[in-house]
Design a protein around this motif. Structure first.
Motif, PDB file in Angstrom:
ATOM      1  N   TYR A  13      40.766  31.453  36.681  1.00 12.21           N
ATOM      2  CA  TYR A  13      41.550  31.967  37.726  1.00 12.21           C
ATOM      3  C   TYR A  13      41.059  31.276  39.023  1.00 12.21           C
ATOM      4  O   TYR A  13      39.850  31.389  38.965  1.00 12.21           O
ATOM      5  CB  TYR A  13      41.395  33.881  37.673  1.00 12.21           C
ATOM      6  CG  TYR A  13      42.947  34.150  37.542  1.00 12.21           C
ATOM      7  CD1 TYR A  13      43.715  34.447  37.579  1.00 12.21           C
ATOM      8  CD2 TYR A  13      42.337  35.310  38.985  1.00 12.21           C
ATOM      9  CE1 TYR A  13      44.201  35.214  37.751  1.00 12.21           C
ATOM     10  CE2 TYR A  13      43.619  35.792  39.858  1.00 12.21           C
ATOM     11  CZ  TYR A  13      44.706  35.642  38.659  1.00 12.21           C
ATOM     12  OH  TYR A  13      45.940  36.528  39.250  1.00 12.21           O
ATOM     13  N   ALA A  17      46.203  29.796  40.406  1.00 14.63           N
ATOM     14  CA  ALA A  17      46.914  30.728  39.594  1.00 14.63           C
ATOM     15  C   ALA A  17      46.653  32.252  40.369  1.00 14.63           C
ATOM     16  O   ALA A  17      47.712  33.710  39.455  1.00 14.63           O
ATOM     17  CB  ALA A  17      45.867  31.640  38.390  1.00 14.63           C
ATOM     18  N   ALA A  18      45.924  32.226  41.323  1.00 13.67           N
ATOM     19  CA  ALA A  18      46.750  34.195  42.161  1.00 13.67           C
ATOM     20  C   ALA A  18      47.503  34.107  42.894  1.00 13.67           C
ATOM     21  O   ALA A  18      48.344  35.268  42.844  1.00 13.67           O
ATOM     22  CB  ALA A  18      45.502  33.987  42.940  1.00 13.67           C
ATOM     23  N   GLY A  21      50.050  34.277  40.012  1.00 14.68           N
ATOM     24  CA  GLY A  21      49.947  35.798  39.571  1.00 14.68           C
ATOM     25  C   GLY A  21      50.830  36.731  40.344  1.00 14.68           C
ATOM     26  O   GLY A  21      51.784  37.575  39.927  1.00 14.68           O
TER      27      GLY A  21
ATOM     28  N   ASP E 216      47.333  39.428  34.643  1.00 19.68           N
ATOM     29  CA  ASP E 216      47.389  38.541  35.773  1.00 19.68           C
ATOM     30  C   ASP E 216      47.510  38.611  36.907  1.00 19.68           C
ATOM     31  O   ASP E 216      47.852  37.420  37.611  1.00 19.68           O
ATOM     32  CB  ASP E 216      48.469  37.293  35.117  1.00 19.68           C
ATOM     33  CG  ASP E 216      47.662  36.400  34.409  1.00 19.68           C
ATOM     34  OD1 ASP E 216      46.354  36.555  33.800  1.00 19.68           O
ATOM     35  OD2 ASP E 216      48.588  35.504  33.855  1.00 19.68           O
ATOM     36  N   ARG E 221      43.076  41.651  38.791  1.00 21.56           N
ATOM     37  CA  ARG E 221      42.174  40.572  38.335  1.00 21.56           C
ATOM     38  C   ARG E 221      40.773  41.257  38.956  1.00 21.56           C
ATOM     39  O   ARG E 221      39.704  41.087  38.752  1.00 21.56           O
ATOM     40  CB  ARG E 221      42.027  39.435  38.902  1.00 21.56           C
ATOM     41  CG  ARG E 221      42.912  39.076  37.432  1.00 21.56           C
ATOM     42  CD  ARG E 221      42.950  38.339  36.497  1.00 21.56           C
ATOM     43  NE  ARG E 221      41.665  37.246  36.333  1.00 21.56           N
ATOM     44  CZ  ARG E 221      42.072  36.190  35.412  1.00 21.56           C
ATOM     45  NH1 ARG E 221      42.457  36.529  34.170  1.00 21.56           N
ATOM     46  NH2 ARG E 221      40.639  35.702  35.539  1.00 21.56           N
TER      47      ARG E 221
END
Lengths: 185, 207, 167, 345, 417
Positions: A13, A17-18, A21, E216, E221
């Motif tokens: 991650y 990707a954050a 996301g 995700d 996370r």
């Protein structure tokens, strides 16, 4: 191939990707906001007509009962018990006979269906009632007469619409009115 | 630092020297008389209470699965305005989900005492009625011996529709009998005495 | 059969310590005297039996003993994982005491607490020997012992009612 | 007769009264909060494949649900535990409610001077200063409750204050810089057409938006009332009407901050341009409605986040505020300074 | 400075209680703050967790179990063998078949019978349906513990798909009491395998959406990564079970090491993750659901090909009267012989294990050749996982407690029995 282990790692991650996301989560949320996949049962107005095999409330057909006690012996919660009567035997005049019939106590019954399955003559059967509630405890302890009366689902009595659920590969469970055509959407 | 061992207590008469806000009880009584006596708000109160039955987050046993399922998308008890809520102070319904063990019995009683009036209880599942399959267990109590129960649901576990039916019945009960407005009219009243005294339930309690 | 391999590994580790072998269905139990149980546990642990699946106690009032069996197996060794090995200790019923094995197998800690409250077996050297499931008044009664009786109900309800007509 | 009606109307629409008590003050705030709470529950339900409040008024889609809740809370027994500090326990929610509404006095809803309750030159600063007051009473409420969970909850709120206050103030200064004024009217007037600060300065806008989420414990920053550790945070011991006020005050604060955000970034009443000499409707009511609609949309977006996000941990939220959001706000401020230096606006 | 009436806080021993105006104050240690989470608490479930905090960091966590202890082991000693099945099922009704299966297996071991092949597949069918439902339940609770209400509602909604399947198969939503010694109680109803395939396709699609909104999601996370790390050697030492063990890199699954029922003939993988943190535990569950869906497809194919016979051991079915066979062919319902009410099991000791949704469950059943078992010992997965609270949670922040609790999928009724 027999069962085997497979080693994996959680996907890594990073910053991109954050961001992705965040956007992905909002996109999925928006998708369901705009096109909700609702399958809620509007309960008192509609009710599920249960399938024939459902283990609902239990009714005794006294004519079929052979007084074998199997149901009372197998009941895990001691909810089903035999009541005993001594009365003249119609076949042998002058002699007394011991009659034994099961009665049920819904304070205890766990609806496991053992009694129905073990009954050698199908004298006991399930009825598809499932949403009965009580205001006091005493009326749940049925006597022999009450045990032979088929309990009615209150939603049915109040004139609710029977519905059933069908499976759909896109939307999971889909609610359809009982009398209508089965179909997705 | 030390820890605060606050005791849960119902509002009593204010202590000496701590009264900064006037006589709350008298003010509440006057407000009650005005609203219910002169303005006839009873029906409205009953309506509001019936559609705002918030059960407290208190899972006593495995019927909690069906309790959760009742609030799940398929059955969605939030339609009735019922929303499982956080602290007993802000709720008015307790759903006893199955077996109440001796250890839980004390907690059940304490939670019930912490809830504000008018409050209601639903006993769900065979275990909450007469022990169900655990009828002869040495570690259970019958919940109706601990708190006054309004509606009983048979089943092990009952279907979510049955719990929904109990909520609907309770709403009907509140609106037909005017339970909520009656409580406000009568004012502060003690709980119905439960068969098991609190000392017996909580003799070992720590916390 | 791999189960035999597990058994022979355990037997090898426990050689000289155990006094008897008991064949169960799905496990094999080695009987060990109470004073040598720590030694046996250490041997099994070093042989690769790294966790306790169940601390099983059985009350046998006829023999006057409480049998405590540690069913152990392995996570780290896939061969040993196929079998389950027990070490059984017989303790006198009036004063059951044995050394705690939770220093060797941490996984036994909560289960030993459970056996302590249900049977009254005192595990010496246990880090935190308190009742875990029961309230204190009940834990003193050791409910899983056979002399703690719970009553089952009969299949009949009420007495025999006399009737004029068949029901 | 006509004179009486006119007098009454002029009294009702007397700005100091109207703005604070009716709109965008208390009454409108309550109405919009009731709508937003219902909307929040229905939005969450929609995303979550269910219906949400419904049976209370099936024809209105359950819109009366919040009324029912309000009635229930108002008439439920108020419990004041023996162990609380009674005065603080009762006064904290009330003070919070009042303090939450007060910033509306400094927020103009129309460019015409006669609609301002208090003519002031530095209304942005006054509004900002007033919005920072309510956490004090939240902390006081938790402390007065004398409950462990309340104390932890109010400590968390105190931590969160350190996280969001600076961000919110700096990101709003990024709006004041290019306009060379702290006057909210001038800030709005600078945003003609599509030249909204939300588009010109998205960094500051995002920072301010997140700061509002943090300050009103909206998701993903719902930390002081994080139910799975601290029950209801500072409000654990509150019951009945006082709890209703608590809940209302938190949402009213969010509403007031959304109005501020609307004024500062989303062009306020901007599609409309009331000229001097406009009447009551065109000069006061119409711009007000535009502002309220915009603020409601902002709040609706915040409500939608409830359905998408979980909540951050306390240290992560503070960390995020100082490491990411504060630099973002500073960058927005720098951008604002550049705009101001170049004089593009 | 201090007047005689004031408190002297010096010389206050740890453990000593003092009276202050309006409260009792007890000193529990230097700078420690003790909070009791539960049993009435939105984040406690049916248990109590006693947490001692130093600032925001937990220094001591003491799980207080037993709030749902319903004395199953004792009651089982007084009930006949068949009555114990619904009894132990109440441990975890959302995972009913997996929980009761090893007990039935143990009884079968004592009786030296083995169920016929179709019964084995039927058991696997319900086990996997239960496993998916149980994992979805766990993920729902996990989601709401992190404040993610959609992640509570979605798995609970999709769980209804599998609950509906189980209901059509067994006639009850949760408490199936499905396996009995020698076989099963129902055969699949008509059209069941088609519905099953539809449900499998739907669930595959939904898992992708779960990933987007939950796994995700940056907030999730951040909350889960590196939280509650159980290294491999510690996982083995603590003896934790199930997905939590496999998230720590231990390749152990009872379905794999000791294939029971029909698992040895099925093609599936046991996902193992290396990280051992809360996120890995969530991932293991998702991957396991995928594997269970694979198993379900294979079982559906197999059941379609198999003739509709052999769902009960001949010992119990060969002498069945005609009515019983009629009921079976009409409704798919397997009637129990009256023999079941008084099942006599030969003397012996049996140990059986199975992989339930939350991990390995073991039963020790001892019979003296009577109608009732002499001793039934059950160690449920959650009881073995409870130790995680004590050894893993300290050192984390208070807000990590729900994350750890949710990630180990702890279910108190199962632990307390």
């Amino acid at each position: 191939m027999p069962p085997r282990p497979s080693r994996r790692r959680v996907p890594p991650y990073g910053f991109l990707a954050a961001v992705k996301g965040n956007l992905g989560a909002i996109a999925v949320g928006l998708k369901y906001f705009l096109d909700p996949n609702r399958f809620t049962l509007h309960y008192p107005r509609e009710y599920i007509r249960l399938k024939p095999g459902y283990r609902g409330f239990i009714v005794l057909n006294k004519a079929k009962c052979i007084m074998c006690e199997s149901c009372a012996r197998i009941c895990p919660a001691a909810a089903m018990k035999m009541v005993r009567f001594q009365a003249p035997d119609p076949r042998r005049p002058g002699k007394m006979k011991l009659y034994k019939y099961p009665v049920i106590n819904y304070q205890r019954c766990i609806f496991c269906g053992y009694c129905v399955d073990v009954c050698p003559t199908e004298a006991l059967r399930h009825v598809p009632a499932h949403d009965v509630v009580y205001y006091n405890l005493e009326e749940m302890d049925l006597n022999l007469e009450q045990f032979q009366v088929e309990p009615k689902s209150p939603a049915e009595v109040e004139g609710g619409i029977p519905v059933r659920y069908v499976f759909d590969p896109e939307r999971g469970l889909v609610k359809v009115p009982e009398k209508g055509q089965a179909g997705g959407g | 630092m030390s820890t605060l061992r606050s005791r849960e207590a119902r509002a009593g008469p204010p202590e000496e020297g701590r009264l900064y806000v006037g006589n709350l009880d008298a003010a509440a009584r006057r407000a009650r008389e005005l609203l219910l006596g002169k303005m006839k708000l009873g029906k409205l109160v009953d309506w509001g209470t019936a559609f705002s039955l918030w059960p407290v987050h208190f899972t006593t046993s495995c019927c909690g699965c069906e309790f959760a399922a009742t609030w799940s998308p398929r059955f969605d008890a939030e339609r009735y305005g019922a929303l499982p809520w956080l602290s007993p102070r802000q709720t008015n319904l307790i759903v006893i989900e199955g077996t109440v063990t001796k250890k839980m019995g004390c907690a059940l009683r304490l939670v019930w005492e912490q809830m504000p009036h008018p409050k209601f209880a639903i006993a769900m599942g065979a275990c909450a009625l007469d022990g169900g399959i655990f009828y002869n267990s040495y570690n259970i109590v019958r919940p109706w011996e601990v708190v006054p129960v309004d509606v009983f649901i048979p089943g092990c576990p009952p279907r979510p529709e049955a719990l929904a039916r109990a909520i609907v019945e309770l709403q009907r009960l509140i609106r037909e009998k005017g339970v909520a407005s009656k409580w406000i009219e009568e004012g502060e009243r003690e709980d119905k005495p439960a068969p098991i005294p609190k000392e017996d339930l909580c003799s070992w309690w720590r916390g | 059969m791999s189960l035999d391999a597990v058994r022979s590994r355990a037997e090898e580790a426990l050689r000289g310590v155990y006094t008897g072998v008991e064949e169960g269905k799905g496990f094999v139990a080695f009987r060990v005297p109470a004073e040598r149980v720590v030694e046996a546990a250490e041997a099994l642990k070093s042989a690769g039996f790294d966790h306790v699946k169940s601390v099983t106690a059985v009350d046998r009032p006829k023999e006057g003993v409480i049998e405590v069996t540690y069913h152990v197996s392995s996570y780290s060794d896939p061969e040993l994982a196929r079998g389950i090995v027990g070490i059984t200790v017989s303790l006198p019923r009036d004063n059951p005491r044995m050394p705690s094995l939770s220093r060797i197998w941490v996984s036994a800690e909560f289960q030993e607490r459970e056996v302590f409250e249900f049977f009254g077996v005192v595990f010496e050297g246990h880090p935190d020997l308190r009742p875990i499931l029961l309230i204190p008044p009940l834990a003193e009664k050791h409910p899983l012992r056979k002399d703690f009786i719970v009553k089952e109900e009969q299949v009949y309800k009420g007495g025999i009612t006399k009737l004029e007509q068949p029901p | 007769m006509a004179g009486v009606v006119d007098t009454i109307i002029s009294w009702i629409f007397w700005p100091p009264l109207f703005q604070l008590v009716i709109a965008p003050g208390l009454v409108a705030a309550l109405a919009i909060v009731i709508f937003i709470l219902w909307f929040e529950r229905k939005t969450a339900a929609r995303v979550q494949m269910r219906v949400g409040p419904y049976n209370v008024s099936p024809r209105l889609g359950g819109a009366l649900q919040l009324i029912a809740d309000l009635i229930r809370y108002s008439f439920q027994e108020p419990i004041i535990p023996k162990t609380v500090d009674t005065a603080a326990f009762i006064l904290a929610p009330l003070a919070m409610l009042v303090i939450s509404v007060v910033p509306t006095a400094a927020i103009p809803v129309s460019p015409l001077p006669w609609t301002w309750p208090i003519p002031m030159e530095h209304s942005l600063l006054v509004a900002l200063a007033l919005t920072t007051l309510s956490p004090v009473f939240l902390v006081a409420a938790g402390w007065a409750s004398n409950n462990k969970f309340s104390v932890i909850g109010s400590t968390r709120e105190a931590f969160m204050v350190t996280a969001y206050e600076l961000v919110f103030i700096i990101s709003l200064l990024a709006v004041a810089a290019p306009v060379h004024s702290y006057n909210l009217v001038e800030i709005v007037e600078a945003q003609a057409g599509w030249r909204m600060f939300a588009i010109l300065n998205p960094l500051a806008f995002l920072a301010a938006f997140i700061a509002i989420l943090m300050s009103t414990s909206g998701f993903p920053f719902e930390i002081p009332e994080s139910e799975h550790e601290v029950v209801a945070g500072p409000f654990t011991e509150y019951s009945g009407l006082l709890y209703g006020i608590d809940m209302g005050a938190a949402y009213i604060k969010r509403y007031v901050m959304s109005v501020l955000l609307t004024i500062a970034f989303l062009g306020g009443w901007k599609p409309l341009d009331p000229q001097p000499g406009a009447g009551l409707l065109a000069g006061y009511i119409a711009p007000l409605v535009v502002v309220l609609v915009k603020a409601t949309i902002v709040m609706a977006v915040m409500s939608f986040f409830r359905a998408v996000y979980g909540r951050y941990r306390l240290d992560q939220a503070v960390d995020l505020a100082w490491r990411v959001i504060l630099p973002m706000a500073l960058a927005g401020y720098a951008l604002g300074l550049i705009y101001g230096y170049l004089g593009v606006i | 400075m201090s007047s005689p009436g004031e408190l002297k806080l010096s010389g206050w021993e740890v453990g000593e209680t003092r009276k202050l105006p309006g409260m009792d104050v007890k000193k529990i240690g230097k700078d420690l703050y003790e909070i009791f989470i539960g049993p009435q608490h939105p984040g406690s479930g049916h248990m109590r967790i006693i947490v001692r905090l130093d600032g925001d960091v937990m220094v001591e966590v003491d799980p207080d179990l037993g709030y749902v202890h319903r004395t199953m082991e004792k009651l089982a000693e007084g009930r006949s063998f068949i009555k114990v099945i619904p009894l132990v099922e109440r441990m975890a009704i959302l995972d009913a078949c997996n929980i009761t299966l090893p007990y039935v297996e143990a009884v079968e071991k004592l009786m030296d019978i083995e169920p016929p092949e179709r019964a084995k597949y039927l058991r696997v069918l319900l086990c996997e349906i239960n496993r998916i439902a149980s994992h979805l339940y766990g993920m729902g609770i996990f989601g709401v513990f992190l404040g993610h209400s959609t992640m509570y509602m979605w798995p609970f909604g999709d769980r209804e798909v599998f609950v509906e399947l189980a209901e059509r198969l067994t006639g009850a939503r949760l408490t199936h009491s499905y396996p009995v010694p020698g076989g099963v109680r129902r055969d699949v109803p008509e059209g069941f395998t088609d519905d099953l395939r539809k449900a499998v396709r739907y669930m595959r699609k939904r898992l992708e959406e779960y990933r987007k909104i939950f796994l995700d999601n940056p907030v999730i996370r951040a909350r889960l990564e590196g939280v509650g790390v159980i290294p491999r050697n510690l996982a083995i030492e603590l003896g934790i079970v199930g997905p939590n063990l496999r998230a720590s890199g231990v390749e152990y699954d009872v379905r794999m090491v000791e294939p029971y029922e029909a698992y040895g003939e099925l093609d599936f993988e046991v996902p193992v993750f290396e990280e051992g943190d809360a996120l890995a535990r969530a991932w293991v569950r998702v991957e396991e659901i995928k594997q269970s869906l694979r198993i379900l497809e294979q079982v559906a194919d197999k059941l379609d090909k198999m003739p509709r016979e052999g769902f009960m051991h001949d010992k119990f079915w060969a002498k069945a009267p005609k009515l019983y066979k009629d009921v079976y062919s009409r409704e798919g319902r397997v009637k129990l012989m009256p023999l079941f009410a008084n099942l006599k099991v030969p003397a012996g000791k049996a140990f059986a294990r199975a992989e339930a949704g939350r991990g390995e469950i073991v039963y020790y059943v001892e019979s003296e050749g009577k109608f009732t078992p002499y001793r039934v010992r059950v160690v449920s997965p959650s009881f073995r996982n409870a130790i995680v609270f004590k050894y893993i949670a300290p050192g984390h922040r208070l807000m990590d407690l729900p994350a750890i609790y949710g990630s180990i999928d702890y279910f108190p009724p199962e632990a307390d029995r």
